[in-house]
Design an enzyme around this catalytic site. Structure first.
Site, PDB file in Angstrom:
ATOM      1  N   LYS A  82       0.743  -1.199  -0.158  1.00 16.59           N
ATOM      2  CA  LYS A  82       0.046   0.001   0.084  1.00 16.59           C
ATOM      3  C   LYS A  82       1.026   1.293   0.205  1.00 16.59           C
ATOM      4  CE  LYS A  82      -3.976  -1.918   2.267  1.00 16.59           C
ATOM      5  NZ  LYS A  82      -5.093  -2.028   3.239  1.00 16.59           N
ATOM      6  N   ASN A 127      -6.150   0.198  14.412  1.00 12.89           N
ATOM      7  CA  ASN A 127      -6.134  -0.490  16.018  1.00 12.89           C
ATOM      8  C   ASN A 127      -5.658   0.496  17.024  1.00 12.89           C
ATOM      9  OD1 ASN A 127      -3.225  -1.196  16.685  1.00 12.89           O
ATOM     10  ND2 ASN A 127      -3.444  -1.847  14.568  1.00 12.89           N
ATOM     11  N   CYS A 167      -4.731  13.925  26.070  1.00 14.06           N
ATOM     12  CA  CYS A 167      -4.295  12.884  25.288  1.00 14.06           C
ATOM     13  C   CYS A 167      -5.000  11.790  25.126  1.00 14.06           C
ATOM     14  CB  CYS A 167      -2.722  12.768  25.648  1.00 14.06           C
ATOM     15  SG  CYS A 167      -2.580  11.642  27.080  1.00 14.06           S
ATOM     16  N   CYS A 170      -5.553  10.402  28.588  1.00 18.29           N
ATOM     17  CA  CYS A 170      -6.149  11.123  29.309  1.00 18.29           C
ATOM     18  C   CYS A 170      -7.878  10.705  29.411  1.00 18.29           C
ATOM     19  CB  CYS A 170      -6.319  12.776  29.192  1.00 18.29           C
ATOM     20  SG  CYS A 170      -4.741  13.440  29.688  1.00 18.29           S
ATOM     21  N   CYS A 183     -13.813  -3.193  10.556  1.00 16.80           N
ATOM     22  CA  CYS A 183     -14.335  -3.400   9.107  1.00 16.80           C
ATOM     23  C   CYS A 183     -14.526  -4.583   8.688  1.00 16.80           C
ATOM     24  CB  CYS A 183     -13.462  -2.444   8.259  1.00 16.80           C
ATOM     25  SG  CYS A 183     -13.335  -0.703   8.736  1.00 16.80           S
TER      26      CYS A 183
END
Length: 339
Positions: A82, A127, A167, A170, A183
């Site tokens: 890719k 992920n 972040c 957090c 998917c």
């Protein structure tokens, strides 16, 4: 710089000529060149971002073509990497810019060398383990990163700035991910991909052109099938965050990396997320039945599709049968089980 190429963008007053020059000098890295990554990369390259690094570990398959907009049927027939195919497409679209392809996994050992030298990190991954790595690099080096995720008809996006916004740790804690829809299990439609990737790009362009007051500082959520749109203010960093406050970079330390071990002579790789999260094998079985043969009991789920089979245990550990390549095993785990 070709002013005619960017003339309509330059006429947009918040960008103008000065903003276009800032884009020309900017460097970005896009992690994952699947659906989200291809949309974001195409828009950012055409906008004139001067240096674009595209990173992906996988090859192109026919099922990618419905939503991964940089690739062709010929790419899928050849099983091209890719990152390589994406770089060629981006260069063909804009010869003014530099595009660097990287065919590799992003992991604790290489994340900083791949990501710490850019102005913005763009998330096109699939992920949570990779996203925690992006977050660690961003916080450690004071870099912003543009998060997005899309599955089925719904998506989420946010633009994180260390010290200004929370972040990832957090917001989600140190142990998010595992056993979620992907998917591969529930599908995805292209409109939601385009929408959340475009949100990523808009926030990135605001940052790179110096329009910081225009940043949303919010979590954007959309379901294009149910006609639902929401924005939730991010607020500030958590005072108890181990990453922001204590600067504990667990992902970069390797404690979050999926441990993979090839089982010699068996065409099998064990994938063990080091943060153990119990899975409901029955719920996982419901998601996987439409995609292959499933057998499940209280101790083990076994799923098979063609030459590939995955045996999943209640603690999240899995044996991926049909390959001896750890990177492919991690990819299959992320696609079907979810990291």
């Amino acid at each position: 710089m070709n002013d005619e190429r960017y003339s309509r963008q330059i006429r947009f007053r918040p960008i103008g000529g000065a903003g276009q020059e800032r884009l020309r000098a900017a460097r970005i890295a896009i992690v994952g060149m699947g659906a989200l990554g291809t949309v974001s990369a195409a828009q950012l390259a055409r906008a004139g971002v001067g240096y674009v690094r595209v990173i992906d570990r996988d090859v192109i398959e026919p099922s990618n073509l419905q939503r991964q907009s940089l690739y062709t049927e010929a790419d899928a027939r050849a099983g091209r990497p890719k990152a390589i195919a994406a770089a060629e497409a981006l260069r063909a679209a804009n010869s003014d810019i530099t595009v660097e392809p990287v065919v590799d996994d992003v992991h604790a050992g290489n994340a900083e060398s791949l990501l710490a030298d850019v102005d913005v990190i763009v998330d096109g991954s699939d992920n949570f383990q990779v996203r925690y790595l992006l977050n660690d690099v961003a916080v450690k080096h004071g870099l912003p990163w543009a998060y997005a995720g899309a599955v089925s008809s719904h998506g989420t996006a946010a633009f994180f700035r260390p010290g200004q916004t929370p972040c990832f740790v957090c917001l989600l804690g140190p142990d998010a991910g595992g056993g979620h829809d992907t998917c591969e299990t529930v599908g995805v439609i292209a409109p939601v991909v385009a929408m959340v990737a475009s949100y990523q790009v808009a926030e990135t362009l605001k940052y790179l052109t110096g329009n910081l007051d225009a940043l949303s500082d919010a979590i954007f959520q959309v379901d294009v099938w149910q006609n639902e749109f929401h924005q939730t203010a991010l607020g500030g960093p958590s005072l108890q965050c181990p990453c922001c406050v204590n600067r504990e970079f667990q992902a970069l330390a390797g404690s979050r990396g999926a441990l993979t071990v090839s089982l010699c002579g068996r065409q099998t790789v064990q994938v063990r997320p080091t943060t153990s999260r119990p899975l409901s094998l029955d719920r996982l079985a419901e998601r996987l039945r439409a995609l292959g043969e499933v057998r499940v009991n209280e101790h083990l789920l076994r799923w098979q599709h063609g030459e590939i089979a995955i045996s999943v245990f209640p603690d999240g550990r899995a044996l991926v049968h049909g390959t001896d390549d750890p990177a492919r095993a991690r990819s299959l785990y992320a696609q079907y089980i979810g990291m």
